[in-house]
Design a protein around this motif. Sequence first.
Motif, mmCIF file in Angstrom:
data_model
loop_
_atom_site.group_PDB
_atom_site.id
_atom_site.type_symbol
_atom_site.label_atom_id
_atom_site.label_comp_id
_atom_site.label_asym_id
_atom_site.label_seq_id
_atom_site.Cartn_x
_atom_site.Cartn_y
_atom_site.Cartn_z
ATOM 1 N N SER A 1 6.090 -4.388 9.222
ATOM 2 C CA SER A 1 6.245 -3.310 7.969
ATOM 3 C C SER A 1 4.866 -3.260 7.242
ATOM 4 O O SER A 1 4.498 -2.397 6.784
ATOM 5 N N ALA A 2 4.503 -4.672 6.946
ATOM 6 C CA ALA A 2 2.995 -4.737 6.389
ATOM 7 C C ALA A 2 1.893 -4.155 7.117
ATOM 8 O O ALA A 2 1.136 -3.419 6.419
ATOM 9 N N TRP A 3 1.949 -4.129 8.337
ATOM 10 C CA TRP A 3 0.641 -3.487 9.279
ATOM 11 C C TRP A 3 0.908 -1.887 9.113
ATOM 12 O O TRP A 3 -0.245 -1.251 8.816
ATOM 13 N N TYR A 4 1.888 -1.395 9.221
ATOM 14 C CA TYR A 4 1.934 -0.027 9.325
ATOM 15 C C TYR A 4 2.411 0.583 8.014
ATOM 16 O O TYR A 4 2.098 1.839 7.693
ATOM 17 N N GLY A 5 2.814 -0.136 7.019
ATOM 18 C CA GLY A 5 3.185 0.335 5.660
ATOM 19 C C GLY A 5 2.493 0.037 4.681
ATOM 20 O O GLY A 5 2.430 0.643 3.523
ATOM 21 N N GLY A 6 2.073 -1.144 4.468
ATOM 22 C CA GLY A 6 1.558 -2.082 3.317
ATOM 23 C C GLY A 6 2.452 -2.799 2.581
ATOM 24 O O GLY A 6 3.493 -3.277 3.118
ATOM 25 N N GLY B 1 4.470 -2.143 0.068
ATOM 26 C CA GLY B 1 5.939 -1.832 -0.400
ATOM 27 C C GLY B 1 6.787 -1.953 0.773
ATOM 28 O O GLY B 1 7.983 -2.550 0.411
ATOM 29 N N PRO B 2 6.594 -1.389 1.827
ATOM 30 C CA PRO B 2 7.346 -1.536 2.926
ATOM 31 C C PRO B 2 7.620 -3.147 3.378
ATOM 32 O O PRO B 2 8.826 -3.380 3.774
ATOM 33 N N SER B 3 6.667 -3.804 3.290
ATOM 34 C CA SER B 3 6.907 -5.342 3.717
ATOM 35 C C SER B 3 7.852 -5.991 2.582
ATOM 36 O O SER B 3 8.435 -6.840 2.892
ATOM 37 N N VAL B 4 7.942 -5.594 1.443
ATOM 38 C CA VAL B 4 8.692 -6.181 0.472
ATOM 39 C C VAL B 4 10.083 -5.460 0.545
ATOM 40 O O VAL B 4 11.004 -6.311 0.701
ATOM 41 N N LEU B 5 10.097 -4.452 0.983
ATOM 42 C CA LEU B 5 11.266 -4.017 1.043
ATOM 43 C C LEU B 5 12.045 -4.643 2.328
ATOM 44 O O LEU B 5 13.254 -5.020 2.372
ATOM 45 N N THR B 6 11.301 -5.041 3.545
ATOM 46 C CA THR B 6 11.856 -5.616 4.699
ATOM 47 C C THR B 6 12.287 -7.112 4.195
ATOM 48 O O THR B 6 13.091 -7.484 4.540
ATOM 49 N N ILE B 7 11.428 -7.772 3.100
ATOM 50 C CA ILE B 7 11.731 -9.113 2.668
ATOM 51 C C ILE B 7 13.054 -9.276 2.067
ATOM 52 O O ILE B 7 14.106 -9.896 2.216
ATOM 53 N N ALA B 8 13.185 -8.091 1.245
ATOM 54 C CA ALA B 8 14.501 -8.015 0.366
ATOM 55 C C ALA B 8 15.620 -7.436 1.242
ATOM 56 O O ALA B 8 16.637 -8.294 1.029
ATOM 57 N N LEU B 9 15.406 -6.703 2.188
ATOM 58 C CA LEU B 9 16.638 -6.372 3.046
ATOM 59 C C LEU B 9 17.107 -7.458 3.897
ATOM 60 O O LEU B 9 18.176 -7.622 4.312
ATOM 61 N N SER B 10 16.072 -8.354 4.632
ATOM 62 C CA SER B 10 16.236 -9.597 5.341
ATOM 63 C C SER B 10 17.218 -10.414 4.552
ATOM 64 O O SER B 10 18.261 -10.643 5.215
ATOM 65 N N VAL B 11 16.769 -10.523 3.377
ATOM 66 C CA VAL B 11 17.683 -11.498 2.619
ATOM 67 C C VAL B 11 18.963 -11.011 2.363
ATOM 68 O O VAL B 11 20.101 -11.860 2.493
ATOM 69 N N MET C 1 2.869 -14.437 2.635
ATOM 70 C CA MET C 1 1.457 -14.731 2.908
ATOM 71 C C MET C 1 1.093 -13.567 4.363
ATOM 72 O O MET C 1 0.121 -13.223 4.422
ATOM 73 N N ILE C 2 2.014 -13.162 5.077
ATOM 74 C CA ILE C 2 1.707 -12.380 5.988
ATOM 75 C C ILE C 2 1.553 -10.800 5.439
ATOM 76 O O ILE C 2 0.555 -10.203 5.743
ATOM 77 N N SER C 3 2.229 -10.462 4.419
ATOM 78 C CA SER C 3 2.096 -9.236 3.759
ATOM 79 C C SER C 3 0.875 -9.173 3.020
ATOM 80 O O SER C 3 0.032 -8.063 3.151
ATOM 81 N N LEU C 4 0.524 -10.228 2.447
ATOM 82 C CA LEU C 4 -0.727 -10.289 1.675
ATOM 83 C C LEU C 4 -2.105 -10.453 2.508
ATOM 84 O O LEU C 4 -3.046 -9.698 2.316
#
Length: 139
Positions: free
Chosen positions: A47-52, A54-64, A98-101
């Motif tokens: 998500s972070a690689w292809y979207g940046g 925002g999408p990586s934060v969405l992925t973290i929240a959805l995972s939880v 850390m991955i996202s950043l």
Amino acid sequence: MRQVWRSASAYSLAIVVTLIAFAVTFGLRRETPAPLFLFFVLAVALSAWYGGRGPSVLTIALSVLLVRYAPKNPVGSLWVNNVAGLLPFVVFLIVAVMISLTIEALLRARRLAESHAAELELVNEELRHALVSRRLLSA
């Protein structure tokens, strides 16, 4: 319009990879005793690689959220029922952030390098024109 399409596809990808990570996590929960939140880390990275960010934060929240509302939590899941279970959850959050950043910084550096390369190409082209003009004048 193109930016809206790109943004929508990035967030859609985030949702899809999170759902895939969820399906794999709970599909393998009986066979694998290892902390299975690692599949969610892969989803965050994609998500972070292809979207940046925002999408990586969405992925973290959805995972939880997905793991929180799952019928039975596997070993090493993201939801914490006691203090001893806090470590895998904290590790997931730290690694995911850390991955996202890191990926965001890498992509920013890549765009900057491409920008500098384009500027250098323009300067190189100008120098070539100046050299040709100088040769013509001397001839």
